[in-house]
Enzyme design. Structure first.
Site, PDB file in Angstrom:
ATOM      1  N   SER A 177       0.791  -1.235   0.000  1.00  0.00           N
ATOM      2  CA  SER A 177       0.000   0.000   0.000  1.00  0.00           C
ATOM      3  C   SER A 177       0.818   1.277   0.000  1.00  0.00           C
ATOM      4  O   SER A 177       0.244   2.367  -0.109  1.00  0.00           O
ATOM      5  CB  SER A 177      -0.949   0.013   1.205  1.00  0.00           C
ATOM      6  OG  SER A 177      -2.045  -0.837   0.970  1.00  0.00           O
ATOM      7  N   LYS A 200       0.098   3.777  -2.640  1.00  0.00           N
ATOM      8  CA  LYS A 200      -0.910   4.847  -2.562  1.00  0.00           C
ATOM      9  C   LYS A 200      -0.290   6.233  -2.437  1.00  0.00           C
ATOM     10  O   LYS A 200      -1.001   7.242  -2.576  1.00  0.00           O
ATOM     11  CB  LYS A 200      -1.867   4.577  -1.410  1.00  0.00           C
ATOM     12  CG  LYS A 200      -2.683   3.292  -1.574  1.00  0.00           C
ATOM     13  CD  LYS A 200      -3.727   3.164  -0.477  1.00  0.00           C
ATOM     14  CE  LYS A 200      -4.547   1.892  -0.630  1.00  0.00           C
ATOM     15  NZ  LYS A 200      -3.936   0.721  -0.006  1.00  0.00           N
ATOM     16  N   SER A 251      -5.758   3.291   4.897  1.00  0.00           N
ATOM     17  CA  SER A 251      -5.266   2.607   3.696  1.00  0.00           C
ATOM     18  C   SER A 251      -6.387   1.913   2.928  1.00  0.00           C
ATOM     19  O   SER A 251      -6.215   0.808   2.410  1.00  0.00           O
ATOM     20  CB  SER A 251      -4.180   1.591   4.073  1.00  0.00           C
ATOM     21  OG  SER A 251      -3.434   1.220   2.941  1.00  0.00           O
ATOM     22  N   LYS A 300       3.061   6.669   4.861  1.00  0.00           N
ATOM     23  CA  LYS A 300       2.220   5.565   4.397  1.00  0.00           C
ATOM     24  C   LYS A 300       2.857   4.222   4.714  1.00  0.00           C
ATOM     25  O   LYS A 300       4.048   4.014   4.466  1.00  0.00           O
ATOM     26  CB  LYS A 300       1.994   5.668   2.886  1.00  0.00           C
ATOM     27  CG  LYS A 300       0.922   4.726   2.375  1.00  0.00           C
ATOM     28  CD  LYS A 300      -0.458   5.162   2.844  1.00  0.00           C
ATOM     29  CE  LYS A 300      -1.493   4.069   2.675  1.00  0.00           C
ATOM     30  NZ  LYS A 300      -1.321   2.963   3.686  1.00  0.00           N
TER      31      LYS A 300
END
Length: 397
Positions: free
Chosen positions: A71, A74, A131, A238
């Site tokens: 993730s 992202k 997320s 993130k």
């Protein structure tokens, strides 16, 4: 100390003056910063530490191995959304509708239903804090119309940023795509896109949230980045995890005006990723500092021959903050070198000297000193008028 020297300028010799100053504390630009710290041992298989404003690498280990980012992908998704918000292609006032494809996304999610609508704010919050894969897909479709079209934009933007070892196949980092094995990037490339995302101050409204809600308080969000709560100065950014990618993280933090980005990939467990990122951040904050050298009050005015201004005080060509090594700062010296005089016309931006930063006689940086504005030459009638005024004053005396 004032030292006279002669420097060639064009086909003539121009007299220079050099003012040597003591550099106290923090004015050293280190171009050759160490990229390995011998005493920094990490469990992360791939890692990099970068200073955000300058892009200087403070530490790296296996930073160019192509790995799955989960993730952390992202970050690029969010970057494209923030850029579209900035240039007006989409609006903060938009309502985002979930398609069947978005609602079907697995992994981390807020369980969007097909045709469910949320505000741009809540969609972004869900992606950053929890997320949410369903929200990431909904935002991608809102911007471009389809996830596949959005992925093309992701790869094009990666190339523009110089992320030469990156290829995206989706906007989430999920491993359930048929070609998920081709979804690869590196710690270095993640640092590049992280740095770009952090240029958008609005993103920090979300990346610094610890806990929040959406859907009028009916659905709770908890940040997957535990550093937000437990590491002083955290600004983002993130996390990521899949069984193939392992535990990944792009962590950013700011202290004393300096922001660092620590990226780790393919860690064995969540503790390793957070501890590795913290170790790099601690190393960076302990050994480096970011300052803006203030030499403006030290720069002397330069006489202008036959110009409409009698003197000009040059200014540094740029005021970019300077990254310094604390270990070398105590030994650093700065000298200002300027022309003794300059003949008009003088162009705006014309170099009139430089700032030289050195340690033990070795020059580490030179910053040009330039003319801040155009200075036209006196015309014949200006000179004639000056002569007449001088003659009149002489007769009056």
């Amino acid at each position: 100390m004032l030292v006279q020297s002669m420097k060639r300028k064009g086909d003539s010799f121009v007299k220079k003056r050099i003012i040597c100053l003591a550099l106290i504390g923090a004015m050293l630009l280190v171009f050759l910063l160490p990229v390995r710290a011998a005493d920094l041992e990490l469990s992360a298989p791939s890692a990099i530490l970068v200073e955000a404003s300058t892009g200087q690498i403070l530490y790296e280990s296996n930073a160019d191995e192509k790995l799955r980012p989960a993730s952390v992908t992202k970050i690029m998704t969010l970057l494209l959304v923030m850029e579209a918000l900035d240039d007006g292609r989409i609006s903060w006032n938009d309502t985002v509708t979930a398609s069947a494809a978005a609602a079907a996304k697995g992994g981390s999610q807020i369980y969007l239903e097909e045709n469910e609508q949320l505000s741009m704010d809540e969609m972004l919050k869900s992606v950053v804090v929890s997320s949410a894969n369903d929200c990431a897909c909904a935002l991608a479709e809102h911007l471009v119309g389809s996830e596949s079209g959005f992925v093309e934009m992701m790869n094009a933007r990666a190339q523009e940023l110089g992320m030469t070892n990156t290829h995206f196949v989706n906007c989430t980092g999920l491993d359930d795509e048929p070609n998920a094995s081709e979804h690869l990037t590196t710690a270095r490339d993640i640092a590049i896109m992280s740095r770009e995302l952090l240029k958008h101050d609005a993103i920090k409204r979300y990346t610094t949230i610890w806990m929040d809600t959406v859907r009028n308080g009916q659905f709770g969000l908890s940040n997957t980045n535990k550093l937000v709560r437990f590491y002083d100065g955290t600004t983002g950014l993130k996390t990521g995890y899949t069984s193939s990618a392992g535990y990944c993280l792009s962590a950013s933090a700011e202290r004393d005006g300096m922001e660092l980005i620590a990226v780790v990939l393919h860690c064995a467990n969540s503790t390793d990723r957070f501890e590795s990122a913290k170790a790099m951040l601690n190393y960076g904050f302990s050994n480096y500092a970011l300052v803006e050298p203030d030499v403006a009050n030290q720069i002397p005015a330069i006489p202008v021959k036959l110009g409409k201004s009698d003197t000009v005080t040059p200014v540094p060509e740029n005021t970019t903050p300077i990254l310094l090594s604390k270990a070398q700062a105590a030994k650093a010296e700065i000298s200002l070198e300027t022309d003794e005089e300059v003949s008009a016309p003088v162009e705006k931006g014309q170099q009139l000297g430089l700032v030289r930063i050195s340690v033990e006689g070795s020059t580490l940086a030179e910053i040009p000193l330039v003319c801040p504005q155009e200075i036209p030459a006196l015309r014949f009638r200006d000179l004639w008028g000056m002569l007449l005024r001088a003659l009149c004053m002489g007769e009056a005396g």
